[in-house]
Design a protein around this motif. Structure first.
Motif, PDB file in Angstrom:
ATOM      1  N   LEU A 299      -2.363 -12.019   1.715  1.00  0.00           N
ATOM      2  CA  LEU A 299      -3.448 -11.038   1.244  1.00  0.00           C
ATOM      3  C   LEU A 299      -3.798  -9.682   1.797  1.00  0.00           C
ATOM      4  O   LEU A 299      -3.603  -8.546   1.375  1.00  0.00           O
ATOM      5  N   LEU A 300      -4.403  -9.966   3.346  1.00  0.00           N
ATOM      6  CA  LEU A 300      -4.611  -8.863   4.461  1.00  0.00           C
ATOM      7  C   LEU A 300      -2.899  -8.909   4.721  1.00  0.00           C
ATOM      8  O   LEU A 300      -2.748  -7.789   5.591  1.00  0.00           O
ATOM      9  N   ALA A 301      -2.140 -10.304   5.134  1.00  0.00           N
ATOM     10  CA  ALA A 301      -1.049  -8.857   6.038  1.00  0.00           C
ATOM     11  C   ALA A 301       0.072  -8.268   6.315  1.00  0.00           C
ATOM     12  O   ALA A 301       0.429  -7.197   6.650  1.00  0.00           O
ATOM     13  N   PRO A 302       0.087  -7.110   4.685  1.00  0.00           N
ATOM     14  CA  PRO A 302       0.983  -6.152   4.786  1.00  0.00           C
ATOM     15  C   PRO A 302       0.275  -5.053   4.962  1.00  0.00           C
ATOM     16  O   PRO A 302       1.017  -3.889   5.389  1.00  0.00           O
ATOM     17  N   LEU A 303      -1.296  -4.569   5.085  1.00  0.00           N
ATOM     18  CA  LEU A 303      -2.165  -4.350   5.083  1.00  0.00           C
ATOM     19  C   LEU A 303      -1.717  -3.684   6.383  1.00  0.00           C
ATOM     20  O   LEU A 303      -1.710  -3.018   7.519  1.00  0.00           O
ATOM     21  N   VAL A 304      -1.784  -5.129   7.976  1.00  0.00           N
ATOM     22  CA  VAL A 304      -1.809  -5.556   8.787  1.00  0.00           C
ATOM     23  C   VAL A 304      -0.402  -4.667   9.403  1.00  0.00           C
ATOM     24  O   VAL A 304      -0.847  -3.830  10.277  1.00  0.00           O
ATOM     25  N   ARG A 305       0.548  -5.071   8.358  1.00  0.00           N
ATOM     26  CA  ARG A 305       2.263  -5.304   8.802  1.00  0.00           C
ATOM     27  C   ARG A 305       1.923  -3.514   8.967  1.00  0.00           C
ATOM     28  O   ARG A 305       2.429  -2.987   9.591  1.00  0.00           O
ATOM     29  N   LYS A 306       1.670  -2.766   8.184  1.00  0.00           N
ATOM     30  CA  LYS A 306       1.651  -1.068   7.871  1.00  0.00           C
ATOM     31  C   LYS A 306       1.123  -0.577   8.749  1.00  0.00           C
ATOM     32  O   LYS A 306       1.891   0.740   8.938  1.00  0.00           O
ATOM     33  N   HIS A 307       0.097  -0.581   8.650  1.00  0.00           N
ATOM     34  CA  HIS A 307      -0.787   0.501  10.350  1.00  0.00           C
ATOM     35  C   HIS A 307      -1.943  -0.650  11.217  1.00  0.00           C
ATOM     36  O   HIS A 307      -3.452  -0.960  10.728  1.00  0.00           O
ATOM     37  N   PRO A 308      -0.888  -1.338  12.181  1.00  0.00           N
ATOM     38  CA  PRO A 308      -1.384  -1.999  12.470  1.00  0.00           C
ATOM     39  C   PRO A 308      -2.668  -1.483  13.965  1.00  0.00           C
ATOM     40  O   PRO A 308      -2.669  -0.206  14.203  1.00  0.00           O
ATOM     41  N   GLY A 451      -8.325  -5.140  -5.824  1.00  0.00           N
ATOM     42  CA  GLY A 451      -7.035  -4.581  -6.151  1.00  0.00           C
ATOM     43  C   GLY A 451      -6.237  -5.862  -5.645  1.00  0.00           C
ATOM     44  O   GLY A 451      -4.812  -5.665  -6.207  1.00  0.00           O
ATOM     45  N   LEU A 452      -6.407  -6.331  -4.300  1.00  0.00           N
ATOM     46  CA  LEU A 452      -5.602  -6.798  -3.672  1.00  0.00           C
ATOM     47  C   LEU A 452      -5.667  -8.872  -4.167  1.00  0.00           C
ATOM     48  O   LEU A 452      -4.169  -9.418  -3.936  1.00  0.00           O
ATOM     49  N   GLY A 453      -6.064  -8.649  -5.000  1.00  0.00           N
ATOM     50  CA  GLY A 453      -5.929  -9.838  -5.931  1.00  0.00           C
ATOM     51  C   GLY A 453      -7.165 -10.820  -5.159  1.00  0.00           C
ATOM     52  O   GLY A 453      -7.214 -11.829  -4.974  1.00  0.00           O
ATOM     53  N   LEU A 454      -7.981 -11.032  -4.474  1.00  0.00           N
ATOM     54  CA  LEU A 454      -9.229 -11.417  -3.506  1.00  0.00           C
ATOM     55  C   LEU A 454     -10.168 -12.233  -4.431  1.00  0.00           C
ATOM     56  O   LEU A 454     -10.825 -11.112  -4.962  1.00  0.00           O
ATOM     57  N   LEU A 478      -9.341  -3.608   4.888  1.00  0.00           N
ATOM     58  CA  LEU A 478      -9.680  -3.658   2.865  1.00  0.00           C
ATOM     59  C   LEU A 478      -9.995  -1.602   2.748  1.00  0.00           C
ATOM     60  O   LEU A 478      -9.738  -0.847   2.353  1.00  0.00           O
ATOM     61  N   TRP A 479     -11.020  -1.181   3.696  1.00  0.00           N
ATOM     62  CA  TRP A 479     -11.314   0.758   3.186  1.00  0.00           C
ATOM     63  C   TRP A 479     -10.182   1.719   2.650  1.00  0.00           C
ATOM     64  O   TRP A 479     -10.536   2.074   2.365  1.00  0.00           O
ATOM     65  N   ALA A 480      -9.411   1.193   4.272  1.00  0.00           N
ATOM     66  CA  ALA A 480      -8.299   1.732   4.329  1.00  0.00           C
ATOM     67  C   ALA A 480      -7.376   1.893   2.596  1.00  0.00           C
ATOM     68  O   ALA A 480      -6.463   1.974   2.250  1.00  0.00           O
ATOM     69  N   THR A 481      -7.801   0.958   1.880  1.00  0.00           N
ATOM     70  CA  THR A 481      -7.124   1.228   0.689  1.00  0.00           C
ATOM     71  C   THR A 481      -7.064   2.304  -0.394  1.00  0.00           C
ATOM     72  O   THR A 481      -7.004   2.190  -1.238  1.00  0.00           O
ATOM     73  N   GLY A 482      -8.601   2.501   0.034  1.00  0.00           N
ATOM     74  CA  GLY A 482      -9.219   3.409  -1.192  1.00  0.00           C
ATOM     75  C   GLY A 482      -8.637   4.664  -0.584  1.00  0.00           C
ATOM     76  O   GLY A 482      -7.769   4.817   0.936  1.00  0.00           O
ATOM     77  N   ASP A 483      -8.427   5.796  -1.681  1.00  0.00           N
ATOM     78  CA  ASP A 483      -8.199   7.446  -1.030  1.00  0.00           C
ATOM     79  C   ASP A 483      -9.678   8.054  -1.138  1.00  0.00           C
ATOM     80  O   ASP A 483     -10.247   8.671  -1.688  1.00  0.00           O
ATOM     81  N   HIS A 484      -9.734   7.305  -0.018  1.00  0.00           N
ATOM     82  CA  HIS A 484     -10.893   7.928   0.756  1.00  0.00           C
ATOM     83  C   HIS A 484     -11.055   8.805   2.146  1.00  0.00           C
ATOM     84  O   HIS A 484      -9.863   8.477   3.138  1.00  0.00           O
ATOM     85  N   PRO A 485     -11.410  10.181   2.137  1.00  0.00           N
ATOM     86  CA  PRO A 485     -11.644  11.081   3.496  1.00  0.00           C
ATOM     87  C   PRO A 485     -11.782  10.155   4.519  1.00  0.00           C
ATOM     88  O   PRO A 485     -10.944  10.799   5.729  1.00  0.00           O
ATOM     89  N   ILE A 486     -12.143   9.375   5.015  1.00  0.00           N
ATOM     90  CA  ILE A 486     -12.712   8.155   6.224  1.00  0.00           C
ATOM     91  C   ILE A 486     -10.957   7.754   6.339  1.00  0.00           C
ATOM     92  O   ILE A 486     -10.497   7.408   7.574  1.00  0.00           O
TER      93      ILE A 486
END
Length: 491
Positions: A299-308, A451-454, A478-486
């Motif tokens: 469930l985390l792998a796609p996020l890591v691959r996208k922006h390691p 959102g990730l099904g966790l 996990l934070w990176a999945t949200g639409d936030h200025p951070i």
């Protein structure tokens, strides 16, 4: 725990493949040339029978080897072990990097850690092949090299700014470690490098690739306190409170390093300022090790691959961040910035910044301890939480520095009124630098998990055990999945 240099076969393979990931993990000394290198040194690798491996630059120097002029091993990223661990040796290394031995001696270091000098020397020597004094000497030499090569400061002043007790010791140490006199180093640097100007020191902060700057700088920019921090011309800028004075730093992400410009009121603070900037940006992390483990979770792998290569944004001042964490309880990012800005205007020490819009140092705990609680525009219970925290920091009962014991610090924070798990773990993540700090109750984490099904709540904590000891990095993904200025750098 075995240090990497103890596995000779693996070290040889690493040197032969020039694997930059292991720069700073260990150092290779070459018997036939008398020099020591980082694993990724570009020269032809020596024969394995001529290699010797050391756990620190100081150990290689003590064994009589001098630094390679090509790969500059003394400028490697620091070993990630000192960030991952909370034992005595790791805490000692973080404090040495912060300049404690130069300022207070080994006895001062021992007092900070609550151990005897003998205990510290024995454990550090056993793991690093050199004692605290030798490690501090190696750091002084590197600081001297930076000042020699990037400034026009007279060499006599460089000696004392780098922490040497005399010009003679400075000259002897530089010649021994770099096989050149200070004058020769400066002449060589002036042929090929730009020198700093206008009172600024221009440096490059190395890191292990990959590095994803988006959340790292995005978080610092989005939560910046006006007057203390700003984003200007592609650089994160902030004021620094340092042992001998103050400073202003500009940090700009580049593909292969972080550009660092420093203006210091006292050059003796250079090594400490560099160390704190590296800590702020988590530059000594091993992103490959972190990402490999987190990517094992489908469930985390796609996020890591996208922006390691995501790092955990930390702080240059642990006490400052703890105060800001309490100011940010149950309010928006914008409201927290406003509250902090009011404190800064009312109680911060003014500084000059002719090149930007920085105006103050964030007030220290001693200064904040004198403020009138009634002047704080916040609910009474949170006001009590803040003043109690400030009192504990100012009185020395609460220690949140780089050399802190993470378990003890959490226990102390738990004992203060109004500090729940979210605040304590946020402080553990950003002030203490615990790579396993986890905030499952955070709204952004909960939304991302959903959102990730966790699973949520207690089930999420159980699921996250597989992410240990890197849960603080999982939070960044996990934070990176949200639409936030951070999550992004302004353009």
């Amino acid at each position: 725990m075995h240090s990497p240099h103890e596995d000779t076969e693996r070290c040889v393979r690493t040197v032969q493949s020039k694997d930059a990931r292991f720069d700073g993990w260990f150092f290779t000394a070459v018997l036939t040339t008398g020099i020591y290198c980082r694993p990724s040194c570009p020269v032809v690798p020596p024969k394995p029978k001529n290699m010797r491996f050391y756990p620190s630059a100081a150990a290689a120097q003590q064994a009589g080897f001098r630094a390679c002029k090509r790969c500059r091993p003394d400028a490697s990223p620091g070993s990630p072990m000192w960030n991952e661990r909370a034992d005595l040796v790791a805490r000692t290394m973080r404090l040495i990097a912060d300049g404690v031995v130069d300022r207070d001696g080994v006895s001062g270091l021992a007092r900070r850690l609550g151990y005897s000098v003998r205990q510290i020397q024995r454990q550090v020597q056993a793991e690093l092949g050199a004692g605290p004094l030798a490690l501090a000497r190696a750091q002084r030499a590197q600081t001297a090299r930076v000042l020699i090569e990037t400034t026009a400061v007279p060499l006599g002043e460089v000696a004392f700014a780098a922490g040497f007790a005399s010009v003679r010791t400075f000259n002897e140490t530089v010649r021994e470690i770099f096989h050149r006199t200070p004058t020769e180093l400066r002449l060589r640097a002036n042929r090929g490098q730009r020198s700093s100007g206008g009172g600024w020191l221009n440096l490059r902060l190395p890191f292990r690739a990959p590095l994803c700057p988006d959340n790292l700088f995005g978080h610092l920019i989005a939560t910046a306190v006006p007057g203390v921090e700003e984003w200007r011309d592609g650089a994160y800028r902030r004021t620094l409170r340092l042992p001998h004075g103050h400073g202003v730093v500009e940090l700009r992400p580049m593909p292969e390093h972080v550009d660092c410009r420093l203006r210091l009121s006292d050059l003796r603070d250079l090594a400490t300022a560099i160390s704190r900037c590296r800590w702020l940006l988590d530059l000594d992390a091993d992103p490959v090790a972190v990402d490999d483990q987190l990517a094992d979770d489908p469930l985390l792998a796609p996020l890591v691959r996208k922006h390691p290569g995501r790092r955990v944004p930390r702080t240059v001042d642990p006490a400052e961040f703890a105060v800001r964490a309490v100011l940010g309880q149950q309010v928006s990012t914008a409201a927290a910035r406003t509250l902090a800005a009011r404190l800064v205007l009312a109680h911060g020490e003014p500084v000059e910044d002719p090149d930007g819009g920085l105006t103050h140092l964030f007030p220290d705990a001693g200064t904040l301890a004198t403020l009138d609680p009634e002047a704080l525009a916040m609910p009474r219970t949170r006001r009590t939480t803040l003043t109690t925290l400030i009192g504990a920091l100012a009185g020395g009962e609460l220690e949140l520095g780089v050399g802190s014991d993470w378990v003890r610090a959490r226990e102390q924070l738990t004992g203060l009124p109004g500090l729940g798990p979210w605040t304590i773990e946020t402080i553990a993540m950003r002030s203490l630098g615990d790579p396993d700090a986890f905030i499952p109750t955070d709204l952004g984490v909960k939304r991302a998990a959903e959102g990730l099904g966790l699973p949520g709540n207690a089930a999420l904590v159980k699921h996250a055990r597989a992410w240990q000891p890197w849960r603080a990095y999982a939070v960044q993904y996990l934070w990176a999945t949200g639409d936030h200025p951070i999550n992004s750098i302004p353009h």
